[in-house]
Design a protein around this motif. Structure first.
Motif, PDB file in Angstrom:
ATOM      1  N   ASN A  24     -30.001  56.086 -14.719  1.00  0.00           N
ATOM      2  CA  ASN A  24     -30.867  55.728 -15.846  1.00  0.00           C
ATOM      3  C   ASN A  24     -30.131  55.805 -17.182  1.00  0.00           C
ATOM      4  N   ALA A  29     -31.826  51.048 -14.229  1.00  0.00           N
ATOM      5  CA  ALA A  29     -33.170  51.603 -14.104  1.00  0.00           C
ATOM      6  C   ALA A  29     -33.459  52.000 -12.664  1.00  0.00           C
ATOM      7  N   THR A  31     -36.395  54.220 -10.209  1.00  0.00           N
ATOM      8  CA  THR A  31     -37.582  55.038 -10.017  1.00  0.00           C
ATOM      9  C   THR A  31     -37.464  55.694  -8.652  1.00  0.00           C
ATOM     10  N   GLN A  33     -39.531  57.744  -5.649  1.00  0.00           N
ATOM     11  CA  GLN A  33     -40.823  58.116  -5.080  1.00  0.00           C
ATOM     12  C   GLN A  33     -40.554  59.062  -3.915  1.00  0.00           C
ATOM     13  N   VAL A  75     -35.382  46.976 -11.505  1.00  0.00           N
ATOM     14  CA  VAL A  75     -35.476  48.425 -11.322  1.00  0.00           C
ATOM     15  C   VAL A  75     -35.201  48.778  -9.860  1.00  0.00           C
ATOM     16  N   GLN A  77     -35.557  50.887  -6.613  1.00  0.00           N
ATOM     17  CA  GLN A  77     -36.621  51.716  -6.055  1.00  0.00           C
ATOM     18  C   GLN A  77     -36.003  52.645  -5.013  1.00  0.00           C
TER      19      GLN A  77
END
Length: 101
Positions: A24, A29, A31, A33, A75, A77
């Motif tokens: 980041n 980018a 994310t 989870q 982004v 994942q």
């Protein structure tokens, strides 16, 4: 697919969080989870097909993968399966990864 494997409390989670943070900060980018898999059945994790109706019901991982596929391709994942997978779950996931590689 990347696996981070090790005993409890050796820093796997910290390693993943640090890697995401570095990405980041480098304008990549990411994310992350987290799915806590301990105690989950294969049906809860992956999903299942009803024997009578033949209708598929997504599991937690399948829902998460579908949601990730709809997100921006800009982004990255990352989906972390946190906990010990059963032998059956390992076999199913290995089969899925081998088919998509």
């Amino acid at each position: 697919v990347v696996s981070v494997i090790g005993s409890a409390a050796v820093g796997k989670t910290t390693c993943i969080r640090l890697a995401a943070s570095v990405c980041n900060h480098a304008d990549v980018a990411v994310t992350v989870q987290w799915i806590a898999v301990s105690g989950m059945t294969t049906a809860q994790l992956i999903g299942y097909q009803d024997a009578k109706t033949r209708i598929w019901t997504d599991g937690v991982l399948t829902r998460t993968l579908r949601a990730a596929s709809r997100m921006s391709p800009v982004v990255q994942q990352w989906i972390v399966l946190d906990g010990k997978l059963s032998e059956n779950q390992q076999l199913v996931l290995k089969s899925l990864v081998m088919r998509t590689s």
